[in-house]
Design a protein around this motif. Structure first.
Motif, PDB file in Angstrom:
ATOM      1  N   VAL A   2       0.857  -1.191   0.000  1.00 44.43           N
ATOM      2  CA  VAL A   2       0.000   0.000   0.000  1.00 44.43           C
ATOM      3  C   VAL A   2       0.888   1.234   0.000  1.00 44.43           C
ATOM      4  O   VAL A   2       1.829   1.330   0.797  1.00 44.43           O
ATOM      5  CB  VAL A   2      -0.923   0.006   1.252  1.00 44.43           C
ATOM      6  N   GLY A   3       0.623   2.147  -0.899  1.00 42.65           N
ATOM      7  CA  GLY A   3       1.383   3.392  -0.957  1.00 42.65           C
ATOM      8  C   GLY A   3       1.054   4.294   0.226  1.00 42.65           C
ATOM      9  O   GLY A   3      -0.034   4.216   0.824  1.00 42.65           O
ATOM     10  N   ARG A   4       1.946   5.196   0.583  1.00 38.18           N
ATOM     11  CA  ARG A   4       1.754   6.081   1.738  1.00 38.18           C
ATOM     12  C   ARG A   4       0.524   6.975   1.580  1.00 38.18           C
ATOM     13  O   ARG A   4      -0.192   7.261   2.538  1.00 38.18           O
ATOM     14  CB  ARG A   4       2.991   6.965   1.929  1.00 38.18           C
ATOM     15  N   ASN A   5       0.291   7.443   0.364  1.00 37.12           N
ATOM     16  CA  ASN A   5      -0.826   8.365   0.141  1.00 37.12           C
ATOM     17  C   ASN A   5      -2.096   7.667  -0.332  1.00 37.12           C
ATOM     18  O   ASN A   5      -3.106   8.326  -0.600  1.00 37.12           O
ATOM     19  CB  ASN A   5      -0.434   9.456  -0.851  1.00 37.12           C
ATOM     20  N   SER A  53     -11.051   3.051   6.852  1.00 39.57           N
ATOM     21  CA  SER A  53     -11.304   4.247   7.657  1.00 39.57           C
ATOM     22  C   SER A  53     -11.498   5.496   6.815  1.00 39.57           C
ATOM     23  O   SER A  53     -12.027   6.489   7.289  1.00 39.57           O
ATOM     24  CB  SER A  53     -10.163   4.472   8.644  1.00 39.57           C
ATOM     25  N   GLY A  54     -11.057   5.496   5.582  1.00 34.11           N
ATOM     26  CA  GLY A  54     -11.140   6.653   4.708  1.00 34.11           C
ATOM     27  C   GLY A  54      -9.942   7.571   4.828  1.00 34.11           C
ATOM     28  O   GLY A  54      -9.807   8.536   4.076  1.00 34.11           O
ATOM     29  N   LYS A  55      -9.072   7.302   5.778  1.00 40.33           N
ATOM     30  CA  LYS A  55      -7.868   8.116   5.936  1.00 40.33           C
ATOM     31  C   LYS A  55      -6.783   7.599   5.010  1.00 40.33           C
ATOM     32  O   LYS A  55      -6.823   6.465   4.547  1.00 40.33           O
ATOM     33  CB  LYS A  55      -7.360   8.033   7.383  1.00 40.33           C
ATOM     34  N   LYS A  56      -5.776   8.471   4.782  1.00 41.69           N
ATOM     35  CA  LYS A  56      -4.601   8.018   4.027  1.00 41.69           C
ATOM     36  C   LYS A  56      -3.842   7.011   4.878  1.00 41.69           C
ATOM     37  O   LYS A  56      -3.849   7.109   6.114  1.00 41.69           O
ATOM     38  CB  LYS A  56      -3.691   9.199   3.678  1.00 41.69           C
ATOM     39  N   TYR A  57      -3.214   6.069   4.210  1.00 40.92           N
ATOM     40  CA  TYR A  57      -2.490   4.993   4.902  1.00 40.92           C
ATOM     41  C   TYR A  57      -1.446   5.569   5.851  1.00 40.92           C
ATOM     42  O   TYR A  57      -1.282   5.078   6.982  1.00 40.92           O
ATOM     43  CB  TYR A  57      -1.846   4.065   3.868  1.00 40.92           C
ATOM     44  N   LYS A  58      -0.745   6.646   5.439  1.00 40.92           N
ATOM     45  CA  LYS A  58       0.320   7.210   6.266  1.00 40.92           C
ATOM     46  C   LYS A  58      -0.231   7.811   7.560  1.00 40.92           C
ATOM     47  O   LYS A  58       0.457   7.925   8.540  1.00 40.92           O
ATOM     48  CB  LYS A  58       1.144   8.239   5.482  1.00 40.92           C
ATOM     49  N   ARG A  59      -1.514   8.211   7.596  1.00 38.90           N
ATOM     50  CA  ARG A  59      -2.121   8.817   8.774  1.00 38.90           C
ATOM     51  C   ARG A  59      -2.869   7.786   9.615  1.00 38.90           C
ATOM     52  O   ARG A  59      -3.302   8.096  10.713  1.00 38.90           O
ATOM     53  CB  ARG A  59      -3.065   9.917   8.366  1.00 38.90           C
ATOM     54  N   CYS A  60      -3.019   6.564   9.081  1.00 42.07           N
ATOM     55  CA  CYS A  60      -3.805   5.547   9.802  1.00 42.07           C
ATOM     56  C   CYS A  60      -2.893   4.422  10.265  1.00 42.07           C
ATOM     57  O   CYS A  60      -2.172   4.548  11.236  1.00 42.07           O
ATOM     58  CB  CYS A  60      -4.927   5.027   8.883  1.00 42.07           C
ATOM     59  N   HIS A  61      -2.890   3.315   9.553  1.00 41.37           N
ATOM     60  CA  HIS A  61      -2.113   2.145   9.945  1.00 41.37           C
ATOM     61  C   HIS A  61      -0.637   2.238   9.514  1.00 41.37           C
ATOM     62  O   HIS A  61       0.180   1.452   9.949  1.00 41.37           O
ATOM     63  CB  HIS A  61      -2.733   0.861   9.386  1.00 41.37           C
ATOM     64  N   GLY A  62      -0.297   3.168   8.689  1.00 38.99           N
ATOM     65  CA  GLY A  62       1.095   3.326   8.260  1.00 38.99           C
ATOM     66  C   GLY A  62       1.918   4.215   9.152  1.00 38.99           C
ATOM     67  O   GLY A  62       3.094   4.460   8.907  1.00 38.99           O
ATOM     68  N   ALA A  63       1.310   4.716  10.231  1.00 39.65           N
ATOM     69  CA  ALA A  63       1.999   5.634  11.124  1.00 39.65           C
ATOM     70  C   ALA A  63       3.009   4.914  11.983  1.00 39.65           C
ATOM     71  O   ALA A  63       2.931   3.827  12.373  1.00 39.65           O
ATOM     72  CB  ALA A  63       1.004   6.372  11.988  1.00 39.65           C
TER      73      ALA A  63
END
Length: 186
Positions: free
Chosen positions: A166-169, A176-186
């Motif tokens: 999954v890409g960061r953006n 969740s509708g959030k970008k991956y970097k702000r959700c599970h990619g944090a």
């Protein structure tokens, strides 16, 4: 400095040519006394120089007599003496490495004169002896060269990815509708 292979070649030349024997012994003698810090090459050179001494060098005639004695000593009681040609064949074609196996090195040193002076046909058994030997198989060849080629690399299965990366953006796969970097990619 001499390598082990070069030292062995010099020893064979000295064993086969009496006129060069003293020169071979002089060349093979290590430049210092042997001790705990001696390298394997120095030990081999010392042993080869010692094997070329007149009282230890086995000439071809004496070597055949020695092969006859070995054939009597090594024969199973119910078989009878092993022919010298077969004993010589075994010595010449021993599977050990002369540089790393002390038994094989001992055989080479104790039969240096015979090995250096033997005819090419002395390394092969006669037809009658060959008829009694088991047939050669490809596995025998692999066993013979196993220490030179090393063990085959184990086969590894390709690594499978469970899901595409999954890409960061990109939207988070959790929904969740959030970008991956702000959700599970944090």
């Amino acid at each position: 400095p001499l390598t082990m292979a070069a030292a062995l070649q010099i020893a064979f030349i000295g064993a086969a040519r009496g006129a060069l024997r003293q020169d071979a012994r002089t060349t093979l003698r290590p430049s210092r006394d042997l001790g705990d810090e001696s390298t394997p090459t120095e030990v081999l050179r010392w042993a080869l120089a010692r094997a070329l001494e007149p009282d230890l060098l086995t000439d071809l005639a004496g070597g055949v007599a020695q092969l006859e004695r070995m054939g009597v000593e090594q024969a199973p009681p119910d078989v009878g003496p092993i022919p010298p040609a077969l004993v010589g064949f075994g010595l010449a074609n021993h599977r050990g490495n002369v540089f790393t196996d002390s038994f094989t090195m001992g055989l080479a040193l104790s039969h240096l004169g015979w090995l250096a002076r033997a005819d090419l046909l002395d390394f092969y058994p006669d037809a009658d002896t060959l008829a009694g030997l088991p047939a050669w198989r490809p596995d025998d060849t692999l066993a013979l060269i196993a220490d030179t080629i090393g063990a085959p690399a184990p086969a590894t299965a390709p690594v499978k990815r469970e899901a595409p990366k999954v890409g960061r953006n990109a939207p988070c796969p959790c929904g969740s509708g959030k970008k991956y970097k702000r959700c599970h990619g944090a």
